[in-house]
Scaffold this motif. Structure first.
Motif, short mmCIF file in Angstrom:
data_model
loop_
_atom_site.label_atom_id
_atom_site.label_comp_id
_atom_site.label_asym_id
_atom_site.label_seq_id
_atom_site.Cartn_x
_atom_site.Cartn_y
_atom_site.Cartn_z
N GLY A 1 0.79 -1.23 0.00
CA GLY A 1 0.00 0.00 0.00
C GLY A 1 0.83 1.29 0.00
N LYS A 2 2.11 1.20 -0.34
CA LYS A 2 2.97 2.40 -0.35
C LYS A 2 2.42 3.52 -1.24
N SER A 3 2.10 3.16 -2.47
CA SER A 3 1.71 4.21 -3.42
C SER A 3 0.36 4.81 -3.04
N ASN A 4 -0.57 3.96 -2.60
CA ASN A 4 -1.86 4.49 -2.15
C ASN A 4 -1.70 5.37 -0.93
N ALA B 1 9.40 7.41 -7.45
CA ALA B 1 10.78 6.94 -7.54
C ALA B 1 10.87 5.44 -7.75
N ASP B 2 9.73 4.84 -8.09
CA ASP B 2 9.73 3.40 -8.35
C ASP B 2 10.25 3.19 -9.77
N ILE B 3 11.53 2.86 -9.84
CA ILE B 3 12.19 2.80 -11.13
C ILE B 3 11.51 1.78 -12.04
N ALA C 1 5.43 2.80 -13.20
CA ALA C 1 4.72 4.04 -12.93
C ALA C 1 3.58 3.72 -11.99
N ASN C 2 3.54 4.35 -10.85
CA ASN C 2 2.52 4.05 -9.86
C ASN C 2 1.53 5.18 -9.69
N ILE C 3 2.09 6.34 -9.36
CA ILE C 3 1.24 7.45 -8.95
C ILE C 3 0.32 7.90 -10.08
N PHE D 1 9.06 10.64 -1.56
CA PHE D 1 9.55 9.72 -2.60
C PHE D 1 8.86 8.39 -2.42
N ASP D 2 8.07 8.01 -3.41
CA ASP D 2 7.41 6.71 -3.36
C ASP D 2 8.33 5.70 -4.06
N THR D 3 8.87 4.77 -3.30
CA THR D 3 9.85 3.84 -3.88
C THR D 3 9.22 2.49 -4.19
MG LIG Z 1 3.85 1.31 -5.40
#
Ligand SMILES: [Mg+2]
Ligand SMILES: Nc1ncnc2c1ncn2[C@@H]1O[C@H](COP(=O)(O)OP(=O)(O)OP(=O)(O)O)[C@@H](O)[C@H]1O
Length: 297
Positions: free
Chosen positions: A45-48, A69-71, A74-76, A148-150
């Motif tokens: 649930g990091k991105s949420n 920043a999730d290489i 694409a999440n956000i 930073f969302d990793t």
């Molecule tokens: Mg994520």
């Protein structure tokens, strides 16, 4: 000819020597808090969390920027439902300026889409790198919080974001695997960077007791084996509305402003800004950049 490592060392030295004058608290109104959001296990649930936390900060009057920043993933922008056609790559390759790729999201948050890595900075000629970093530094001044969302787990990139940020939020769920991985991540990072300031977020709890037990499982092992106190930032309930919102590509706090989990993130954001320590003098984006560069030299 100077090699890349030498050039970076020089950049770091320069940015350190100017840090004290620029960061003099008497001349600065506020300091940007730079936070890395991470987890041991993926999909917790990091991105949420990052997106809705940012929106709640913005709602409370704090200017907030998210770096996806999730290489490679694409999440956000997927959660927001507006896939971006530009990202850091276009800036790093000189096609765009930073201000052209910063997107405006729900509640007025700003975000920098993922899809290309910060690590590409390594390949930039020194002059372009320098101008990008000073652009980034100036741009960052306008925010109260940068998140930073990793990606999950301990990639080299994630470690770099963690050690450069002022604070690291570790997200876990009550699942034993998520708990074990959260502790493993904390242990490794703490071993490498004992100054890291962790905060724990427990997501997808079914009741408060489960939340507290989960937090206790992480914090007690850290206390016992690392002599490290990990403050709990907060809890979020498991709620099927979250998945429905993801499917509709609309942040859950926007689609369902009154459900319990939205209220929890709202409270969490406010409590964080009210009680959270002000970042120290060696925090903020300028120092993020200089610490982040240092790892390469
Ligand atoms: Mg994520
Ligand atoms: N509080 C919650 N209640 C119910 N479901 C949730 C909750 N939080 C997350 N989820 C579910 O978990 C899924 C993954 O969430 P998210 O993408 O935010 O995780 P992540 O940690 O960013 O994943 P990754 O490691 O792949 O980046 C969501 O699509 C949603 O279905």
């Amino acid at each position: 000819m100077m090699d890349q490592a030498q050039a970076l060392r020089r950049l770091v030295a320069r940015s350190n020597s100017s840090a004290s004058s620029v960061d003099d608290p008497s001349t600065r109104q506020h300091r940007t808090r730079v936070i890395t959001v991470t987890s041991g296990k993926g999909g917790v649930g990091k991105s949420n969390f990052t997106l809705n936390f940012a929106m709640m900060l913005q709602e409370a009057g704090y200017r907030t920027l998210i770096f996806d920043a999730d290489i490679g993933m694409a999440n956000i922008d997927v959660l927001i439902g507006s896939p971006a056609s530009v990202n850091l790559y276009h800036v790093l390759s000189g096609m765009k300026r930073l201000e052209d790729i910063v997107q405006i999201g729900p509640k007025g948050i700003h975000y920098v889409p993922g899809g290309s890595g910060f690590q590409d900075l390594l390949n930039m000629p020194e002059e372009s790198l320098e101008s990008f970093l000073s652009e980034l530094e100036n741009w960052a001044e306008r925010y109260d919080v940068i998140l930073f969302d990793t990606g999950a787990g301990l990639s080299k990139e994630t470690i770099r974001f963690v050690m450069a940020a002022d604070e690291t939020f570790v997200i876990t769920t009550p699942e034993p695997t998520a708990i074990a991985d959260a502790y493993a991540l904390i242990k490794v990072v703490y071993g490498m960077f004992p100054d890291t300031k962790f905060r724990l977020v427990v997501n997808r709890i079914s009741d408060w007791a489960e939340g507290q037990q989960t937090a206790e499982r992480v914090t007690s092992v850290a206390r016992r084996f690392l002599q490290l106190e990990i403050p709990v930032l907060g809890y979020m309930f498991d709620d099927p509305h979250v998945m429905q919102a993801v499917k509709k590509q609309t942040p859950f706090s926007l689609l369902y402003p009154n459900i319990r989990v939205t209220e929890q993130v709202r409270q969490l954001a406010r409590a964080y800004m009210n009680n959270g320590q002000q970042p120290k003098n060696d925090g903020g984006m300028k120092n993020f950049i200089s610490k982040w560069l240092k790892r390469w030299t």
